[in-house]
Each structure stands twice: as C-alpha cells, then as structure tokens.
Design a protein around this motif. Structure first.
Motif, PDB file in Angstrom:
ATOM      1  N   THR A  66       4.518  29.881 -31.843  1.00  0.00           N
ATOM      2  CA  THR A  66       5.988  29.985 -31.791  1.00  0.00           C
ATOM      3  C   THR A  66       6.527  29.573 -30.422  1.00  0.00           C
ATOM      4  O   THR A  66       7.667  29.121 -30.310  1.00  0.00           O
ATOM      5  CB  THR A  66       6.482  31.409 -32.126  1.00  0.00           C
ATOM      6  N   GLY A  67       5.700  29.697 -29.371  1.00  0.00           N
ATOM      7  CA  GLY A  67       6.136  29.264 -28.035  1.00  0.00           C
ATOM      8  C   GLY A  67       6.445  27.781 -28.014  1.00  0.00           C
ATOM      9  O   GLY A  67       7.376  27.326 -27.339  1.00  0.00           O
ATOM     10  N   TYR A  77      10.085  27.181 -28.951  1.00  0.00           N
ATOM     11  CA  TYR A  77      11.050  27.404 -27.859  1.00  0.00           C
ATOM     12  C   TYR A  77      10.930  26.306 -26.803  1.00  0.00           C
ATOM     13  O   TYR A  77      11.924  25.861 -26.228  1.00  0.00           O
ATOM     14  CB  TYR A  77      10.845  28.794 -27.238  1.00  0.00           C
ATOM     15  N   ARG A  78       9.700  25.874 -26.557  1.00  0.00           N
ATOM     16  CA  ARG A  78       9.483  24.788 -25.593  1.00  0.00           C
ATOM     17  C   ARG A  78      10.166  23.499 -26.068  1.00  0.00           C
ATOM     18  O   ARG A  78      10.797  22.785 -25.280  1.00  0.00           O
ATOM     19  CB  ARG A  78       7.979  24.538 -25.405  1.00  0.00           C
ATOM     20  N   ARG A 127       4.514  21.035 -21.986  1.00  0.00           N
ATOM     21  CA  ARG A 127       3.615  21.919 -21.212  1.00  0.00           C
ATOM     22  C   ARG A 127       3.835  21.841 -19.705  1.00  0.00           C
ATOM     23  O   ARG A 127       3.110  22.474 -18.946  1.00  0.00           O
ATOM     24  CB  ARG A 127       2.145  21.565 -21.505  1.00  0.00           C
ATOM     25  N   ALA A 145      11.894  26.600 -21.606  1.00  0.00           N
ATOM     26  CA  ALA A 145      11.607  27.378 -22.817  1.00  0.00           C
ATOM     27  C   ALA A 145      12.012  28.826 -22.621  1.00  0.00           C
ATOM     28  O   ALA A 145      12.637  29.437 -23.492  1.00  0.00           O
ATOM     29  CB  ALA A 145      10.109  27.298 -23.137  1.00  0.00           C
ATOM     30  N   SER A 146      11.665  29.367 -21.457  1.00  0.00           N
ATOM     31  CA  SER A 146      11.963  30.764 -21.180  1.00  0.00           C
ATOM     32  C   SER A 146      13.479  30.995 -21.140  1.00  0.00           C
ATOM     33  O   SER A 146      13.986  32.012 -21.620  1.00  0.00           O
ATOM     34  CB  SER A 146      11.267  31.148 -19.871  1.00  0.00           C
ATOM     35  N   ALA A 180      14.812  30.699 -24.714  1.00  0.00           N
ATOM     36  CA  ALA A 180      14.400  31.861 -25.516  1.00  0.00           C
ATOM     37  C   ALA A 180      15.213  33.108 -25.207  1.00  0.00           C
ATOM     38  O   ALA A 180      15.148  34.087 -25.944  1.00  0.00           O
ATOM     39  CB  ALA A 180      12.913  32.142 -25.283  1.00  0.00           C
ATOM     40  N   ARG A 217      17.228  32.266 -30.578  1.00  0.00           N
ATOM     41  CA  ARG A 217      16.225  33.147 -31.188  1.00  0.00           C
ATOM     42  C   ARG A 217      16.475  33.301 -32.685  1.00  0.00           C
ATOM     43  O   ARG A 217      15.540  33.260 -33.482  1.00  0.00           O
ATOM     44  CB  ARG A 217      16.230  34.521 -30.517  1.00  0.00           C
ATOM     45  N   GLY A 233       3.047  34.744 -30.107  1.00  0.00           N
ATOM     46  CA  GLY A 233       4.346  34.658 -29.438  1.00  0.00           C
ATOM     47  C   GLY A 233       4.619  35.871 -28.571  1.00  0.00           C
ATOM     48  O   GLY A 233       3.724  36.382 -27.889  1.00  0.00           O
ATOM     49  N   ARG A 234       5.868  36.307 -28.578  1.00  0.00           N
ATOM     50  CA  ARG A 234       6.268  37.484 -27.797  1.00  0.00           C
ATOM     51  C   ARG A 234       6.804  38.582 -28.712  1.00  0.00           C
ATOM     52  O   ARG A 234       6.830  39.743 -28.347  1.00  0.00           O
ATOM     53  CB  ARG A 234       7.386  37.122 -26.795  1.00  0.00           C
ATOM     54  N   ASP A 235       7.293  38.169 -29.891  1.00  0.00           N
ATOM     55  CA  ASP A 235       8.017  39.095 -30.778  1.00  0.00           C
ATOM     56  C   ASP A 235       7.522  39.003 -32.217  1.00  0.00           C
ATOM     57  O   ASP A 235       8.254  39.302 -33.136  1.00  0.00           O
ATOM     58  CB  ASP A 235       9.514  38.751 -30.739  1.00  0.00           C
ATOM     59  N   ARG A 255       9.101  34.367 -15.144  1.00  0.00           N
ATOM     60  CA  ARG A 255       9.168  34.274 -16.610  1.00  0.00           C
ATOM     61  C   ARG A 255       8.874  35.632 -17.264  1.00  0.00           C
ATOM     62  O   ARG A 255       9.537  36.028 -18.217  1.00  0.00           O
ATOM     63  CB  ARG A 255       8.171  33.236 -17.123  1.00  0.00           C
ATOM     64  N   ASP A 258      11.358  37.465 -19.724  1.00  0.00           N
ATOM     65  CA  ASP A 258      10.930  37.767 -21.097  1.00  0.00           C
ATOM     66  C   ASP A 258      11.018  39.266 -21.400  1.00  0.00           C
ATOM     67  O   ASP A 258      11.313  39.668 -22.523  1.00  0.00           O
ATOM     68  CB  ASP A 258       9.479  37.304 -21.335  1.00  0.00           C
ATOM     69  N   ARG A 279      15.192  40.511 -21.144  1.00  0.00           N
ATOM     70  CA  ARG A 279      16.307  39.894 -21.875  1.00  0.00           C
ATOM     71  C   ARG A 279      16.833  40.878 -22.918  1.00  0.00           C
ATOM     72  O   ARG A 279      16.088  41.726 -23.431  1.00  0.00           O
ATOM     73  CB  ARG A 279      15.869  38.573 -22.508  1.00  0.00           C
TER      74      ARG A 279
END
Ligand code: C5P
Length: 203
Positions: A31-32, A35-36, A76, A84-85, A88, A94, A114-116, A160, A164, A167
């Motif tokens: 999923t990153g 966002y990237r 990358r 991306a950050s 996001a 989102r 991902g993060r979530d 970052r 993250d 937010r």
C-alpha cells in the motif's frame, strides 16, 4: 484471508511481507507504493495530491505502473518518500487509497503491508502483525538498500515517523489485536517463520 503487516519505515515490512506471501501462496499488496505513486504524480504535475488521488491509475505487481508508466524506481527516491508521507497525511488521499485497497483485498488471500492495514483497511484481518525494530537498525537497513548515508536516512526517517504517528487521520498505531514483533537482531527466516506460524494457527 488477509494477513496485515504494519509498522514504521524500515522495520522490514516489505521483505517480510513478500517472503510470507511467497511461502503461503498469497498475493502481496504494497500500500506504500500507492501513496508513493500519488505523491510522485502530484509533484510532477505541480498539484496537491488530493486533486489527483481519485484519477490516477496505479497498477501493482513486479513493476509499479502509474497511468501505464513504469515508476518502480522513481517512487523509491528520498524525495518520493517525503512526498508519499505528505500525501498520506491528507484525509482525502487516504479515503481514495483505502477504498481501492479494500476493493483489492475483498477477495482472495493477501499479505498486505502498510501503516493502517490492521486498523483501517482490513480491521477483520485474520492475522495482524506490527513489525518494529530500533530506529538505528531501521535506518541502517534502509541506508544499505538505497546506498545512502545512515545519519541522513535516520534524520529523514525520524521526520516521517513523527508525521505518520501524529497525523490526524489514521495515524500509525498498533491494532489492539496485533502481535508486535521486534525484528532487531532477528534474521528474515526467523521473522517469516514466526508470521507463518501465526497464519497456521488461524487456518
Ligand atoms: O511503506 P512505505 O515507506 O513505502 O510508505 C510510504 C509512505 O506512505 C509512508 O511514510 C507513510 O506515510 C505512507 N503510508 C501510509 N499508509 C499506508 C502505507 C504507507 O500512510 N498504509
């Protein structure tokens, strides 16, 4: 079935998620990379990410395609990580990404990173893993991957991580039912074996 792998930058999520997916015969969802891709598209067009998040086509696979163009390497770079950050952190971005991700994992077997994932994208995920490692170890791994200086990576990573985690929308948090795994000093094989064992327990 969804295996959710969340955690901060450089915790080893991608390497672990890909290896677990290969071991189990599941499909890997990064999923990153979404966002990237949105961050990159916005920077290239000079617009806010939210203006284009619903329009761009992102194809995920061996290569990442943004509106049909191969951006696997372009997403990358350190600039793309920062973009991306920022993208996001925007609630509208989102919403668009989470909706796509939920459609993707609705059928089939997935290892989604991902993060979530465990908190928002797939709260019903069968297995939730929160991967961590010390900040220094994470910066060392990332620096080795991209051939950069550890101190620089650590400084950028700290910014970052902070963004993250603080937010307003879907911050990086550990799901109540996630298994936390600190990978500092563990081999990839050890981590993959532990995650695979968690999946086996749920089958
Ligand atoms: O995982 P990766 O480093 O490729 O993610 C890039 C950025 O995208 C992260 O720094 C984070 O801000 C954001 N992200 C997110 N939610 C996800 C995946 C990534 O907010 N599920």
């Amino acid at each position: 079935m969804v295996v959710a792998i969340d955690g901060p930058a450089g915790a080893g999520k991608s390497t672990v998620a890909k290896a677990v997916a290969a071991a189990l015969g599941f499909t890997y969802l990064d999923t990153g990379a979404m966002y990237r891709s949105v961050g990159l598209a916005a920077a290239e067009r000079g617009v806010e990410p939210a203006q284009i998040a619903g329009e761009v086509t992102i194809e995920l696979g061996e290569r990442i395609l943004l509106d049909g163009r191969d951006v696997t390497e372009a997403i990358r770079t350190p600039e793309a990580s920062e973009g991306a950050s920022r993208a996001a952190a925007d609630p509208a971005v989102r919403r668009a990404m989470v909706a796509q991700q939920q459609r993707i994992v609705a059928s089939g077997d997935w290892v989604a990173e991902g993060r979530d994932i465990g908190t928002v994208v797939a709260p019903e995920a069968a297995v939730k893993v929160f991967l961590t490692a010390s900040a220094e170890e994470r910066a060392r791994r990332r620096a080795a991957q991209i051939g950069a200086d550890v101190a620089t990576v650590l400084a950028e990573q700290t910014i970052r991580d902070e963004r993250d985690s603080t937010r307003a929308v879907d911050p990086l948090t550990v799901a109540a039912d996630a298994v936390e795994l600190d990978t500092t000093g563990l081999s990839l094989e050890d981590v993959v074996a532990r995650v695979s064992a968690l999946v086996a327990d749920h089958r």
